[in-house]
Design an enzyme around this catalytic site. Structure first.
Site, mmCIF file in Angstrom:
data_model
loop_
_atom_site.group_PDB
_atom_site.id
_atom_site.type_symbol
_atom_site.label_atom_id
_atom_site.label_comp_id
_atom_site.label_asym_id
_atom_site.label_seq_id
_atom_site.Cartn_x
_atom_site.Cartn_y
_atom_site.Cartn_z
ATOM 1 C CE1 TYR A 12 1.679 2.119 4.747
ATOM 2 C CE2 TYR A 12 2.475 2.665 2.547
ATOM 3 C CZ TYR A 12 2.013 1.739 3.467
ATOM 4 O OH TYR A 12 1.894 0.423 3.089
ATOM 5 C CG ASP A 66 9.542 7.391 2.157
ATOM 6 O OD1 ASP A 66 9.663 7.348 0.922
ATOM 7 O OD2 ASP A 66 8.770 6.658 2.798
ATOM 8 C CE LYS A 93 4.288 5.519 -4.297
ATOM 9 N NZ LYS A 93 3.041 4.771 -4.307
HETATM 10 N N1 HOZ Z 1 0.448 2.971 -0.549
HETATM 11 C C1 HOZ Z 1 -0.125 3.461 -1.751
HETATM 12 C C2 HOZ Z 1 -0.660 4.824 -1.577
HETATM 13 N N2 HOZ Z 1 0.114 5.745 -0.885
HETATM 14 C C3 HOZ Z 1 -1.228 2.595 -2.246
HETATM 15 C C4 HOZ Z 1 -0.762 1.502 -3.093
HETATM 16 C C5 HOZ Z 1 -1.861 0.744 -3.805
HETATM 17 O O1 HOZ Z 1 -2.894 0.474 -3.220
HETATM 18 O O2 HOZ Z 1 -1.691 0.417 -4.949
#
Ligand code: HOZ
Length: 434
Positions: free
Chosen positions: A146, A241, A269
């Protein structure tokens, strides 16, 4: 009525009237574990507190950013001090250069950094840059990885897309998806075949160095190095990534840990310390194409805002102070947790696949012993999400909060003491029995 989550349920019902699905990001809706989401009101160190008055040892940590845990005094102080001086100027500040320098010091392969506001913006911009640099249009990604929700990347994506079992997203044009090629994670042979057929048209390969949006899948020995060699043989770029792994699997991310030299790196992050930040970075020669140094356009009103820069600086400094002792302690806690989970699985005769690198971890409930997940296809085949769902809720009742999906990674912070880990393992032992 003795409903443990009564207030969360009421808040969710209200939210659903005004917010699609009641949440602002899909995995938060708990579809991966059933039931309705828990609403939280406060975090402190390793603990999260819900609206119904329960507390939890938190292994989601806002999906990774909170390397120091919730409301770390240094971060709170840095944010408060900056907020009092102004939150955003839409103009350059010294803090942006300070954070860029610290990021480059920790990840010495990087030469220049451009800050954006999210991981999605980072990957989207890095791909535009790779296309600008190579003059090519196609990209290669891996199923179950992802990289945010840009159109071209919502093809066989992980995270919420995998959790909800969606095929690909409506609204993504055929044109946007047509230039995205996919292969299974860890399948170097498939990558070779794709490059043999279309290598001259591929601008970049983008990959999570640990696939942490389909659970927690490590690269097989030689996979990442092989990707880089194939990409370079055909004049394509390798984009790592590291939005999740950056400053989490080692002070220098996966590239520092495994000696990788990607052409471009995506970050997010941890570098925002809990505030919205992303960044793309890499070799000067490539970054010099970004406007206004070069012609590739990318901009943002809040990019590099001083509040986020202050939180990121405070987080990185506190984690890697004293020769990195706080980070090393968090890493030791993560190892203690992963070893403990492995042992609990053996004791209970439950087939588990457990992984941990640095301060990240993950585990799968397997449908049978002796199988191993190395790709998204295998995850779908060998993983039992219903068992995870039961375990998840049993743990919530015992004061431990894991990701509400089997297809997400877990995180440990510097606030997770060995005692907190032992408390977690005791809860897990009971939950496995239950
Ligand atoms: N894409 C995030 C987890 N890999 C989730 C982000 C969220 O829902 O805060």
């Amino acid at each position: 009525m003795n409903d443990r989550y009564a207030r969360s349920k009421a808040l969710f019902a209200e939210a659903q009237q005004l917010i699609p699905g009641g949440v602002n990001s899909p995995v938060r809706a708990f579809r991966g574990v059933g039931g309705t989401p828990i609403f939280f009101s406060r975090g402190e160190g390793a603990w999260l507190f819900d609206e119904d008055g329960h507390r939890y040892l938190d292994y989601v940590l806002s999906w990774g950013p909170l390397l120091l845990g919730h409301a770390h005094p240094a971060v709170v102080e840095a944010i408060a001090a900056q907020a009092a001086r102004g939150t955003s100027f839409g103009a350059p500040t010294a803090r942006e250069t300070e954070l860029a320098a610290l990021v480059i010091q920790l990840m010495p392969g990087l030469e220049q950094v451009r800050f954006v506001n999210s991981g999605t913006e980072a990957t989207m911009s890095a791909l535009r840059l790779a296309r600008a640099f190579t003059g090519r249009e196609k990209i290669l990604k891996f199923s179950g990885c992802y990289h945010g929700h840009a159109d071209m990347l919502l093809v066989q994506a992980g995270s919420g897309v995998a959790t909800l079992g969606l095929p690909d997203s409506p609204g993504v044009t055929k044109g946007a998806a047509a230039n995205t090629l996919t292969a299974e994670y860890n399948d170097l042979e498939a990558v070779r075949q794709i490059f043999t057929a279309e290598g001259e048209q591929i601008a970049a390969v983008i990959v999570e160095p640990i696939a942490a949006n389909m659970g927690f899948v490590l690269p097989e020995p030689g996979f990442l190095e092989g990707l880089q060699a194939i990409a370079h043989q055909y004049g394509a770029l390798l984009i790592l990534d590291e939005v999740m792994t950056g400053f989490r699997v080692s002070p220098g991310g996966a590239q520092g840990l495994w000696g990788l030299t990607p052409d471009l790196t995506c970050l997010g992050k941890v570098i925002g310390g809990g505030l919205p930040v992303g960044a793309y970075a890499g070799r000067r020669e490539i970054l010099q194409l970004v406007a206004p140094a070069g012609p590739m356009y990318q901009a943002g009103t809040l990019s590099g805002n001083p509040l986020a820069m202050a939180a990121g600086l405070a987080t990185l400094r506190a984690a890697f102070d004293n020769g990195g002792a706080p980070f090393a302690a968090a890493e030791a806690s993560a190892r203690r947790l992963a070893d403990g989970i492995r042992q609990l699985g053996e004791e209970a005769g439950v087939p588990l696949q457990v992984g941990q690198v640095g301060t990240m971890f993950g585990f799968y409930f397997l449908t049978q012993p002796g199988v191993r997940v190395t790709s998204y296809a295998e995850a779908k085949r060998w993983v039992d999400p219903s068992r995870y769902a039961r375990f998840f809720w049993a743990l919530c009742e015992r004061g431990v909060y894991l990701a509400p999906s089997q297809f997400e990674a877990g995180f440990v912070s510097t606030a997770h003491t060995p005692e907190a880990i032992d408390q977690t393992l005791a809860a897990m032992r009971e939950a496995l029995r239950a």
